[in-house]
Design an enzyme around this catalytic site. Structure first.
Site, mmCIF file in Angstrom:
data_model
loop_
_atom_site.group_PDB
_atom_site.id
_atom_site.type_symbol
_atom_site.label_atom_id
_atom_site.label_comp_id
_atom_site.label_asym_id
_atom_site.label_seq_id
_atom_site.Cartn_x
_atom_site.Cartn_y
_atom_site.Cartn_z
ATOM 1 N N SER A 146 0.873 -1.200 -0.009
ATOM 2 C CA SER A 146 0.221 -0.290 0.136
ATOM 3 C C SER A 146 1.068 1.235 0.055
ATOM 4 O O SER A 146 2.077 1.220 0.152
ATOM 5 C CB SER A 146 -1.032 0.040 1.162
ATOM 6 O OG SER A 146 -1.305 1.147 1.597
ATOM 7 N N TYR A 159 -2.846 -0.756 10.280
ATOM 8 C CA TYR A 159 -2.900 -1.138 8.784
ATOM 9 C C TYR A 159 -1.370 -0.466 8.221
ATOM 10 O O TYR A 159 -0.748 -1.219 7.423
ATOM 11 C CB TYR A 159 -4.096 -0.274 8.066
ATOM 12 C CG TYR A 159 -4.212 -0.667 6.638
ATOM 13 C CD1 TYR A 159 -4.717 -1.524 6.051
ATOM 14 C CD2 TYR A 159 -3.576 0.333 5.497
ATOM 15 C CE1 TYR A 159 -4.963 -2.020 4.627
ATOM 16 C CE2 TYR A 159 -3.827 0.078 4.280
ATOM 17 C CZ TYR A 159 -4.504 -1.070 3.838
ATOM 18 O OH TYR A 159 -4.619 -1.112 2.422
HETATM 19 N N1 LIG Z 1 -8.579 -0.179 -2.321
HETATM 20 C C1 LIG Z 1 -7.376 0.373 -1.971
HETATM 21 O O1 LIG Z 1 -7.312 1.784 -2.520
HETATM 22 C C2 LIG Z 1 -6.204 -0.394 -1.616
HETATM 23 C C3 LIG Z 1 -5.123 0.337 -1.659
HETATM 24 C C4 LIG Z 1 -3.814 -0.285 -1.391
HETATM 25 C C5 LIG Z 1 -3.768 -1.452 -0.898
HETATM 26 N N2 LIG Z 1 -4.935 -2.120 -0.829
HETATM 27 C C6 LIG Z 1 -4.816 -3.514 -0.630
HETATM 28 O O2 LIG Z 1 -5.472 -4.383 -1.528
HETATM 29 C C7 LIG Z 1 -6.189 -5.548 -1.180
HETATM 30 C C8 LIG Z 1 -7.440 -5.736 -1.539
HETATM 31 O O3 LIG Z 1 -8.085 -4.651 -1.051
HETATM 32 P P1 LIG Z 1 -9.756 -4.462 -1.750
HETATM 33 O O4 LIG Z 1 -9.689 -2.692 -1.740
HETATM 34 O O5 LIG Z 1 -9.855 -4.959 -2.828
HETATM 35 O O6 LIG Z 1 -10.622 -4.693 -0.593
HETATM 36 P P2 LIG Z 1 -11.752 -5.240 -0.455
HETATM 37 O O7 LIG Z 1 -12.782 -4.948 -1.729
HETATM 38 O O8 LIG Z 1 -12.567 -4.906 0.836
HETATM 39 O O9 LIG Z 1 -11.811 -6.842 -0.937
HETATM 40 C C9 LIG Z 1 -11.107 -7.640 0.414
HETATM 41 C C10 LIG Z 1 -11.455 -8.992 0.018
HETATM 42 O O10 LIG Z 1 -10.382 -9.527 1.027
HETATM 43 C C11 LIG Z 1 -11.193 -10.797 1.758
HETATM 44 N N3 LIG Z 1 -10.857 -10.915 3.019
HETATM 45 C C12 LIG Z 1 -10.690 -10.186 3.970
HETATM 46 N N4 LIG Z 1 -10.336 -10.656 5.203
HETATM 47 C C13 LIG Z 1 -10.186 -12.130 4.721
HETATM 48 C C14 LIG Z 1 -9.935 -13.333 5.621
HETATM 49 N N5 LIG Z 1 -9.701 -13.160 6.701
HETATM 50 N N6 LIG Z 1 -9.727 -14.526 4.840
HETATM 51 C C15 LIG Z 1 -10.042 -14.281 3.537
HETATM 52 N N7 LIG Z 1 -10.423 -13.226 2.833
HETATM 53 C C16 LIG Z 1 -10.380 -12.097 3.447
HETATM 54 C C17 LIG Z 1 -12.673 -10.259 1.490
HETATM 55 O O11 LIG Z 1 -13.535 -11.203 1.646
HETATM 56 P P3 LIG Z 1 -15.119 -11.197 1.526
HETATM 57 O O12 LIG Z 1 -15.500 -10.951 0.310
HETATM 58 O O13 LIG Z 1 -15.395 -12.730 2.048
HETATM 59 O O14 LIG Z 1 -15.211 -9.976 2.581
HETATM 60 C C18 LIG Z 1 -12.585 -9.417 0.121
HETATM 61 O O15 LIG Z 1 -12.546 -10.543 -1.066
HETATM 62 C C19 LIG Z 1 -5.726 -5.384 0.455
HETATM 63 O O16 LIG Z 1 -4.720 -6.090 1.018
HETATM 64 C C20 LIG Z 1 -5.765 -3.917 0.634
HETATM 65 O O17 LIG Z 1 -4.904 -3.751 1.918
HETATM 66 C C21 LIG Z 1 -6.300 -1.604 -1.501
#
Ligand SMILES: NC(=O)c1ccc[n+]([C@@H]2O[C@H](COP(=O)([O-])OP(=O)(O)OC[C@H]3O[C@@H](n4cnc5c(N)ncnc54)[C@H](OP(=O)(O)O)[C@@H]3O)[C@@H](O)[C@H]2O)c1
Length: 255
Positions: A146, A159
């Site tokens: 991130s 985080y």
């Molecule tokens: N969005 C951003 O701007 C951003 C920026 C930097 C980094 N990231 C990173 O990118 C990754 C994905 O983020 P996103 O924005 O796509 O998030 P998101 O839309 O909230 O999706 C998160 C996913 O992770 C799964 N998850 C959460 N806890 C879990 C667990 N204990 N076991 C298995 N699966 C789990 C969720 O499963 P469920 O569907 O079952 O809840 C969902 O499929 C994360 O690591 C986040 O920190 C995101």
């Protein structure tokens, strides 16, 4: 040239891929030829995501498990051993956000965020790397960092600690597993339009800050991470190891 990025014959496990960035990466890797294994916490949403990819003619299967549960992760890999599923590419993508000032943050919430964003990458990669090493085939591990792998922001202390840890865990993985032809790298996304950022997207002041502070003057889209993920999953990155690549529209390049 296309062979450099061809993932045909490879199997990729993408954790947290029922939605958001993980789903986009699963679709992108499948488009590049990989068979993909989707994951999330809920069997129904994982199955729906698998069906969406299969409807496009892509090779997808799924398994719901909690990436923080070491026994559940070990059971999943043991089942794949029996089914002949070999994970050649692992994307440790599952993550959660929890916003609260550090002085008000409960230990249990700190722990939950660290477990889900950092410890899970160790738990899942351990199972995958053991098998890659035993097979002698090498492999690819991609961890999700991130902007907070580099920079602090108020209210996201746990985080930030977890994502800083991801950068160094990635280096530790490259140090231990590079000799087995495993490349471990990370992606550091900027602000991407997903459910995780819903409260920020709906906050007019934050939305304006993203659009004015970022050199690209907009939010990123999940599919804009696909190119980097395919690169890090493919033969094109065979001598790239221990790196974190920021896909952030230029955020970290400016003050
Ligand atoms: N969005 C951003 O701007 C951003 C920026 C930097 C980094 N990231 C990173 O990118 C990754 C994905 O983020 P996103 O924005 O796509 O998030 P998101 O839309 O909230 O999706 C998160 C996913 O992770 C799964 N998850 C959460 N806890 C879990 C667990 N204990 N076991 C298995 N699966 C789990 C969720 O499963 P469920 O569907 O079952 O809840 C969902 O499929 C994360 O690591 C986040 O920190 C995101």
């Amino acid at each position: 040239m296309t062979q450099l990025f061809d993932l045909s014959g490879r199997t990729a496990l993408i954790t947290g891929s029922a939605r958001g960035i993980g789903f986009a990466l699963a679709e992108g890797l499948a488009d590049a030829g990989a068979g993909v294994v989707l994951n999330g916490t809920r069997a129904d949403t994982v199955a729906e995501a698998v069906e969406r990819l299969r409807a496009k003619g892509l090779n997808a299967q799924g398994r719901a498990f909690d990436v923080t549960d070491e026994a559940a992760v070990a059971e999943a890999f043991a089942q794949w051993d029996k089914d002949g599923v070999q994970v050649d590419i692992l994307i440790n993508n599952a993550g959660i956000q929890f916003r609260k000032p550090l002085v008000d943050l409960e230990l249990r919430d700190w722990q939950r965020v660290i477990d889900t964003n950092l410890t899970s990458a160790f738990i899942v990669a351990k199972q995958a790397a053991r098998r890659m090493i035993a097979r002698g085939t090498g492999g690819k591990i991609i961890n999700m960092g991130s902007l907070t792998s580099e920079a602090g922001r108020a209210t996201v202390g746990a985080y930030t600690a977890a994502k800083g840890g991801i950068k160094m865990l990635t280096r530790a993985m490259s140090a231990e597993w590079g000799g087995a032809n495993i490349q471990a790298n990370a992606i550091g996304p900027g602000y991407i339009l997903t459910d995780m950022n819903k409260p920020l997207i709906e906050n007019a002041a934050f939305d304006a800050w993203v659009k004015s502070g970022n050199p690209s003057q907009r939010w990123g889209k999940p599919e804009e991470l696909v190119g980097t993920a395919v690169y890090l999953a493919s033969p094109a990155s065979s001598y790239v190891n221990g790196q974190i690549i920021y896909v952030d529209g230029g955020w970290l390049a400016v003050l």
